[in-house]
Scaffold this motif. Structure first.
Motif, PDB file in Angstrom:
ATOM      1  N   THR A  25       0.801  -1.226   0.000  1.00 43.86           N
ATOM      2  CA  THR A  25       0.000   0.000   0.000  1.00 43.86           C
ATOM      3  C   THR A  25       0.837   1.280   0.000  1.00 43.86           C
ATOM      4  O   THR A  25       0.270   2.367  -0.134  1.00 43.86           O
ATOM      5  CB  THR A  25      -0.923   0.034   1.237  1.00 43.86           C
ATOM      6  N   PHE A 247      -7.653  -2.393   7.505  1.00 42.86           N
ATOM      7  CA  PHE A 247      -8.883  -1.660   7.190  1.00 42.86           C
ATOM      8  C   PHE A 247      -8.852  -0.257   7.779  1.00 42.86           C
ATOM      9  O   PHE A 247      -9.158   0.730   7.100  1.00 42.86           O
ATOM     10  CB  PHE A 247     -10.115  -2.408   7.710  1.00 42.86           C
ATOM     11  N   SER A 250      -6.815   2.078   5.817  1.00 42.85           N
ATOM     12  CA  SER A 250      -7.191   2.255   4.416  1.00 42.85           C
ATOM     13  C   SER A 250      -8.104   3.462   4.216  1.00 42.85           C
ATOM     14  O   SER A 250      -8.727   3.969   5.158  1.00 42.85           O
ATOM     15  CB  SER A 250      -7.896   1.000   3.905  1.00 42.85           C
ATOM     16  N   ALA A 251      -8.227   3.872   2.960  1.00 41.05           N
ATOM     17  CA  ALA A 251      -9.115   4.978   2.613  1.00 41.05           C
ATOM     18  C   ALA A 251     -10.581   4.621   2.866  1.00 41.05           C
ATOM     19  O   ALA A 251     -11.421   5.506   3.029  1.00 41.05           O
ATOM     20  CB  ALA A 251      -8.917   5.361   1.153  1.00 41.05           C
ATOM     21  N   GLU A 252     -10.895   3.324   2.920  1.00 48.43           N
ATOM     22  CA  GLU A 252     -12.266   2.906   3.192  1.00 48.43           C
ATOM     23  C   GLU A 252     -12.720   3.294   4.599  1.00 48.43           C
ATOM     24  O   GLU A 252     -13.914   3.358   4.879  1.00 48.43           O
ATOM     25  CB  GLU A 252     -12.398   1.389   3.008  1.00 48.43           C
ATOM     26  N   ALA A 253     -11.749   3.540   5.484  1.00 48.09           N
ATOM     27  CA  ALA A 253     -12.059   3.927   6.865  1.00 48.09           C
ATOM     28  C   ALA A 253     -11.911   5.430   7.068  1.00 48.09           C
ATOM     29  O   ALA A 253     -11.661   5.893   8.187  1.00 48.09           O
ATOM     30  CB  ALA A 253     -11.152   3.175   7.829  1.00 48.09           C
ATOM     31  N   SER A 254     -12.102   6.199   6.010  1.00 46.38           N
ATOM     32  CA  SER A 254     -11.802   7.632   6.054  1.00 46.38           C
ATOM     33  C   SER A 254     -12.648   8.424   7.051  1.00 46.38           C
ATOM     34  O   SER A 254     -12.275   9.541   7.416  1.00 46.38           O
ATOM     35  CB  SER A 254     -11.962   8.244   4.655  1.00 46.38           C
TER      36      SER A 254
END
Length: 277
Positions: A25, A247, A250-254
């Protein structure tokens, strides 16, 4: 811009598992550990297996202010800080109460302080706490909280002993309070980092099958009973904790910051519910 990731305690166990997840990443991955042999071997392993990142070992005791300044300087020189998985820590059988606080809470606060100037939009940190303070619903009264929330004070350990009394000299008690301090630190740090576009969370692993976890289990027979009573009925794997960390980074947890993620296989649920398998 070159992105940089940091994994501490990366020579083995959960720190190494987190490093494996981070390798794909970021552009540069710094593996931090005080054990030169293990962290060098880990860096070679990750470098050989690929993942896209240039992997560097960085020998550091997390309590060393000068060493943390060197880490911050190396990070800034390599690019933009993207992700930090701070897994370095010690458990009750490994040290006395003062050392446990110095590593698990003071060291975490020093790392946060050293890296804060590098935080920018998209930076994310995850600090390792523990289920230990959650099992018994540990909460600090105002006097204790005032001390716990100032871990960088030079007189921190003496003030803490005054606030908690002789019971804190028990290494298990010290560990629970130190990790409770990490929970509190993360909530405060989230408010500092938010205006910069950065985030910070903590994870609280339960009983995990790592060398350190097995050492604790061998010295604390109640851990086996806790595992058997838990919802899953087994210890966790380092990779399962690393998945949660990945997670949160990651950007998903912004939109997730200032919280703790409990990864314990349902151990706390069993204890709190007065039931189990």
């Amino acid at each position: 811009m070159n992105t940089v990731g940091i994994a501490t305690g990366a020579g083995r166990g959960m720190g190494l598992a987190c490093a494996r997840r981070l390798a794909g990443t970021v552009d540069t991955l710094l593996l931090v550990d005080r054990d030169e042999e293990t962290v060098t071997a880990a860096a070679k392993e990750l470098g050989d297996t690929g993942g896209g990142a240039a992997v560097e070992p960085f020998v550091l005791d997390i309590t060393d202010r000068d060493g943390l300044a060197r880490l911050a300087a190396r990070t800034a020189g390599a690019g933009t800080l993207r992700a930090v998985a701070h897994a370095a820590g010690i458990s009750p059988t490994m040290a006395d109460w003062r050392t446990i606080f110095a590593v698990d809470l003071v060291g975490t606060a020093r790392l946060a302080e050293a890296l804060r100037p590098l935080a920018t939009d998209g930076t994310a940190l995850v600090c390792f706490a523990s289920m230990a303070p959650l099992l018994g619903g540990l909460e600090a009264d105002p006097a204790v909280a005032a001390v716990l929330d100032d871990p960088l004070d030079d007189a921190f350990l003496d003030r803490l002993h005054d606030a908690l009394g002789p019971s804190v000299e028990d290494s298990g008690t010290a560990y629970a309070w130190a990790k409770h301090g990490v929970h509190r630190l993360v909530r405060r740090e989230a408010l500092r980092l938010g205006p910069l576009g950065a985030r910070v969370c903590s994870v609280s692993p339960g009983v995990i099958d790592t060398p350190q976890g097995r050492q604790e289990a061998a010295n604390q027979p109640t851990m086996d009973a806790l595992v058997r009573r838990s919802a899953t009925g087994r210890p966790g794997r380092a990779e399962e904790v690393a998945a949660g960390v990945a997670f949160l980074l990651s950007a998903e947890a912004s939109f997730i910051t200032g919280i703790d993620l409990l990864i314990d296989g349902g151990a706390c649920a069993a204890v709190r519910g007065g039931a189990g398998r």
